[in-house]
Design an enzyme around this catalytic site. Structure first.
Site, short mmCIF file in Angstrom:
data_model
loop_
_atom_site.label_atom_id
_atom_site.label_comp_id
_atom_site.label_asym_id
_atom_site.label_seq_id
_atom_site.Cartn_x
_atom_site.Cartn_y
_atom_site.Cartn_z
N LYS A 144 -15.97 -6.94 5.71
CA LYS A 144 -14.78 -7.44 6.41
C LYS A 144 -14.87 -7.14 7.90
O LYS A 144 -15.47 -6.14 8.30
CB LYS A 144 -13.51 -6.77 5.85
CG LYS A 144 -13.22 -7.12 4.40
CD LYS A 144 -11.94 -6.45 3.93
CE LYS A 144 -11.61 -6.85 2.50
NZ LYS A 144 -10.43 -6.08 1.98
N ARG A 148 -2.07 -6.43 -7.93
CA ARG A 148 -0.93 -7.36 -7.89
C ARG A 148 -1.09 -8.46 -8.92
O ARG A 148 -0.14 -8.87 -9.57
CB ARG A 148 -0.80 -7.98 -6.49
CG ARG A 148 -0.54 -6.98 -5.40
CD ARG A 148 -0.99 -7.48 -4.05
NE ARG A 148 -2.42 -7.66 -4.05
CZ ARG A 148 -3.16 -7.97 -2.99
NH1 ARG A 148 -2.60 -8.14 -1.83
NH2 ARG A 148 -4.47 -8.11 -3.09
N HIS A 152 0.86 -1.20 0.00
CA HIS A 152 0.00 0.00 0.00
C HIS A 152 0.89 1.25 0.00
O HIS A 152 0.62 2.21 -0.71
CB HIS A 152 -0.86 0.06 1.27
CG HIS A 152 -1.87 -1.03 1.42
ND1 HIS A 152 -2.03 -1.74 2.59
CD2 HIS A 152 -2.78 -1.53 0.55
CE1 HIS A 152 -3.01 -2.61 2.43
NE2 HIS A 152 -3.47 -2.52 1.21
N SER A 171 -2.77 -7.60 3.29
CA SER A 171 -3.01 -7.42 4.72
C SER A 171 -3.42 -8.74 5.36
O SER A 171 -2.98 -9.08 6.46
CB SER A 171 -4.09 -6.38 4.96
OG SER A 171 -3.71 -5.14 4.45
O1 PNS Z 1 -9.26 -2.67 0.79
P1 PNS Z 1 -10.64 -3.10 0.35
O2 PNS Z 1 -11.48 -3.51 1.55
O3 PNS Z 1 -10.62 -4.18 -0.69
O4 PNS Z 1 -11.33 -1.81 -0.32
C1 PNS Z 1 -12.65 -1.86 -0.81
C2 PNS Z 1 -13.26 -0.45 -0.72
C3 PNS Z 1 -13.27 0.00 0.72
C4 PNS Z 1 -12.43 0.51 -1.54
C5 PNS Z 1 -14.73 -0.50 -1.26
O5 PNS Z 1 -15.46 -1.44 -0.55
C6 PNS Z 1 -15.42 0.87 -1.21
O6 PNS Z 1 -15.13 1.74 -1.99
N1 PNS Z 1 -16.33 1.05 -0.24
C7 PNS Z 1 -17.04 2.32 -0.03
C8 PNS Z 1 -18.55 2.17 -0.22
C9 PNS Z 1 -18.92 2.28 -1.69
O7 PNS Z 1 -18.81 3.32 -2.28
N2 PNS Z 1 -19.36 1.14 -2.28
C10 PNS Z 1 -19.85 1.06 -3.64
C11 PNS Z 1 -18.83 1.13 -4.73
S1 PNS Z 1 -17.52 -0.03 -4.68
#
Ligand code: PNS
Length: 172
Positions: free
Chosen positions: A54, A104, A30, A141
């Site tokens: 999660k 990745r 990251h 992670s």
């Molecule tokens: O590190 P992650 O958990 O894979 O990231 C996923 C994340 C947090 C970027 C994604 O779940 C997100 O953007 N959540 C915010 C809520 C949202 O806008 N959801 C709809 C579009 S993805």
């Protein structure tokens, strides 16, 4: 030729980007995307998002502290949290025109593609993918938490501060 921000505050793209994720915890993978993103975009907002799919090990506040500490040397990076609501709305309020994501493997693209498409549907926001450096190509992670939980050495995947906090948390 690429102009590096550290030298003359010149960026590849004069645009604000947002780099969202769970960062539970922040890995060197990251961190590499943040540092490289900060050279590409004139402003980069790292947003720690509460992902309801999660169960995090660290609270949003703890993750915020760790990411702030790890990025304090980057003058065009700001860190905030998003506990509820859509990413596109946060992007709009921050003036971000681009979502930055690291990838990745092909598996990451499969996971990321629907999110990129939904974010474009919702707000016409483009997602730019940055390839992981090979050295971080297998670091996640969840894998780092598993290795640390089983007593393995995670110092190659995390900053010393994050590694310390992770080991402390898992020993409780
Ligand atoms: O590190 P992650 O958990 O894979 O990231 C996923 C994340 C947090 C970027 C994604 O779940 C997100 O953007 N959540 C915010 C809520 C949202 O806008 N959801 C709809 C579009 S993805």
């Amino acid at each position: 030729m690429r102009q590096r921000s550290s030298a003359a505050n010149l960026y590849l793209v004069n645009s604000v980007a947002i780099y969202p994720g769970s960062f539970d915890p922040l890995t060197l993978g990251h961190q590499s995307v943040i540092e490289r993103g900060a050279e590409v975009f004139s402003k980069l907002h790292v947003v720690i998002v509460h992902n309801p799919n999660k169960t995090p090990l660290f609270s949003v506040t703890e993750r915020l502290e760790m990411v702030k500490l790890a990025t304090k040397h980057l003058t065009n990076v700001e860190v905030s949290a998003l506990e509820t609501g859509l990413l596109v709305d946060r992007a709009k309020s921050l003036g971000a025109k681009v979502i930055l994501k690291g990838f990745r493997t092909a598996g990451d693209i499969e996971y990321e593609l629907p999110m990129a498409q939904v974010n474009r549907d919702l707000a016409n926001l483009e997602t730019v993918f940055m390839a992981a450096e090979p050295v971080h190509g297998y670091v996640s992670s969840s894998l780092v938490k598993e290795v640390a939980g089983l007593g393995g050495d995670v110092s190659g995947y995390l900053t010393p501060e994050v590694a310390k906090r992770l080991i402390e948390r898992l020993s409780k």
